[in-house]
Design an enzyme around this catalytic site. Sequence first.
Site: not given
Lengths: 164, 768
Positions: B491, B531, B533, B535, B722, B724, B726
């Site tokens: 999502g 984690a 990850r 992107t 980078k 985002v 979490e």
Amino acid sequence: MRGKQVIKLTVNGEPYEVEVEPHMTLLEVLRDKLNLTGTKGSCGVGECGTCTVLVDGKPFLSCLTLAITVRDKNILTIEGLARDKKLHILQKAFLEHGAVQCGFCTPAMLLTAKALLDENPNPTREEIREYISGVLCRCTGYVKIIEAIMSAAEEIRRRGSEYE
Amino acid sequence: MSEFSWVGKPHPPLKMEGVPKVTGEAIYTVDVKLPGMLVGKILRSPHPHAKILRIDKSKAERLPGVKAVLTFEDIPKVKYASSFRDMPMATSGTLQPPDQYVLTDKARYVGDPVAAVAAVDEYVAEEALKLIEVEYEPLPAVFTIDDALKPDAPQIHDHAKGNIAAHVKYPFAQGDVEKGFAEADCVVEGTFFVPRQVGAHLEPQACTAYVDPTGKVTVWSPCQLTFPLRRELAKIFSLPEGMINVVTPFVGGSFGTRLSLYCEPIAIALAMKTGKPVKIVHSKEEDFSTLETRTADRVTVKAGFKKDGTLIAMQMKVYTWAGAYAARAYLAGPILLMWGLGHYRCPNTDGECFVVYTNTTPAGAMRGYGNPEASTVVEQIMDMAAEKLGIDPVELRLKNVKKAGEPSNLGPCPIESTYEDECIRIGAERIGWWEKRKLKKQEGVKRRGLGMAAMMHCSGAWPLLIEHSSAMIKFNEDGSVNMIINPAFPGTHCWTTLAQIAAEELGISPEDVHVVTGSTDTAMFDLGSHASRTTYVTGNAVLEAAREAKRQLLERASKMLGVSPEELTVKDGRVFVKADPSKGLTIGEIARSTIWDLKGESFNISGKASWSSRYSSPPTGAYFTEVEVDTETGEVKVLKFVVVIDCGRVINPMTVEGQIQGGISQGIGYALYEDYVINKKTGVVESDNFNTYRIATNYEMPEEIEIIFINKPDPKGPFGAKGVGEPAMVGVAAAIANAVYDAIGVRLRELPITPEKILKALKEKEKG
């Protein structure tokens, strides 16, 4: 089996005759009998609002509504919101404003928002917050949902139509 | 004007990713329907700890409509790890112990699966469960860390003496903490309790399995880690990985809960037995009582500072409240140490963690796991130190944040980029930190307070875990591409973000990127979505694949145009000569003539890449909040949030904002409302649905939310991005806890900060 009944319903403008048992919920009938799986179930106890559909234009929790109690009624589910392959302005606004994430509450949010705008075409932010408070969303934090409804309300008023 | 066509611009979800969700056509796992499909249901232990002396399934089997009844005797007696034993930790080598059976002969928590049925419909399946006779020998049970650690506590697993699932030392300890504390001018310490949190996604857990006549297993599952899931299932059933296809439909929220496997092996076993597709859908009560929650942890922290605020020593001791099986608690506790001790620069660090088995629901992952917990503790310790030192909390953090090039929070790998200091400064300014703190008065019924937290997280878990993703891109005749990926898609609209990355590189529109995804058979390996990850890691795989496809495209175009590839560029679906833009070809013309080449030189322009991340680019940020505490009712109202986030270059501001707003909502829930209640006598989860477990509704959202992006590119992320997902919630609860203290002058060391706890604390304060 004992107690089976045939009921008539109109769903998304289509007439249906469905054989139901008295304990069957509207949610079960929509999903299992009519294959309209756009209506989602979650908590089963009337708390999350995920299963909301419109019965004669008003939001109903389909998981708590016995199918036999809505005989002869007009039911709108998410599958009936777009018309002639055109998205409803609310549907477009939800996409354009990023108001959809996982999408599981989206059918309920959209139908609830439609009921609101049918009642009150020019709602305040507070009125929107209150009206949609029965539908939980775990993803978005609601901000973009409220923005999308505000924007759709304005667009519908401007066009005088719910569709482009 | 931006140098980019698509990167950095708000983009609504791709039509294929968004439209089905607003029309009701999106198929989630709960919606999967196959011809001849049976309904599966699970019989769960009502006892928190019990031996099964006898199971008689004969009555259930005789019920008309029942197609299979399985107990532990019918299932391979193979222990598995619900969060996958093949997730090697690159630094410590720790692997989760396989400690769980698909169906057990010894129940270890209320809800442990002991039998399963497949029947023609829901009602028959329910009825059949009631007809299974189980004779239990109840055993003494333990529900809390303290009880589990008592010398005479019942042993939950033979392999874990004293119920200690793991005892892990902080692997990146530095210097000498005792010496550090001796040299410190100011030492603060405290013990905090951070609670369990339920993912509380709306779509119930579900799975459909089918075994075809060749023995190939297809599993429809909302798992976030499809390839690791496939591997664990292969081990359970002694099948080659290639004989299992994990299909991921749309997923109705996951938030870390869906990192693990749940009813998949039961559905497969029932499908194997019956030869029919079998679908299991949990009730929400099953979800709340049996799916992994965030761990609860008791954390003791001691931190030593010099007069000027320099942090010189820090020590943490963590007791992680695992459930009946180690699950991700095995990783969550140790990683809490890493987030906590690795956030700020500190020459002397040390810590240890005990992961403790109890007879309760397995615990482990939820959004950012370990970090919201660590942040809640460490950020309060920072505020306590600031007060003691007479230094402003903002200044204290600015003094101690790490810079690029220093070791990352997850290990010795250097930080590629961080703008944490900038985040803190901007956030303080935007909320009016200094002005409002000066004006603050702690009197009256309603008291306002300001609080903050700084944050450092990760973009993928390297160097802790492998971070491997792959992507394939192929050109169609019309100049569009198929992008074949499989990061799972809970999502976050990552297809759209990944399509923006591909489109930017290929000079086409994101809507011309047709995403092909959704099964392990279709796509090359991708670890999945965890984690923060996708992107960063899958994005880099996509970028590499796009570069290769572009290289082939320009090479072919150079032959057609009679110029060298270096002279060419591509934009808006057209390849042209840089020096003479009128000279060029559409991508469609090139792709079509390359596929249909009458000279016999046909090929399909394409690129594929695997990205194995070896970098640490931690997203950083700062959260500032203003709250109002009603000292008569104990209620806390969150009035405002300012979140300043450094997630590298923002690819899609719309989705990043959405992540942060959602993170604020989950963080508010974690801080103030979400209370996972386990009955202390029976071990039954009492907060087992949305009516007893309260998540934040739209009323609890602050009126004012300001989100600010630093938007500076990271050297290693795709186009400088980078993670985002979490980070969005990591520091929210910590900022609220600090603001509550600022408002009422009492520090509550246990979340959630409920009205009852506030009133009790205020009463105690009055008494002195």
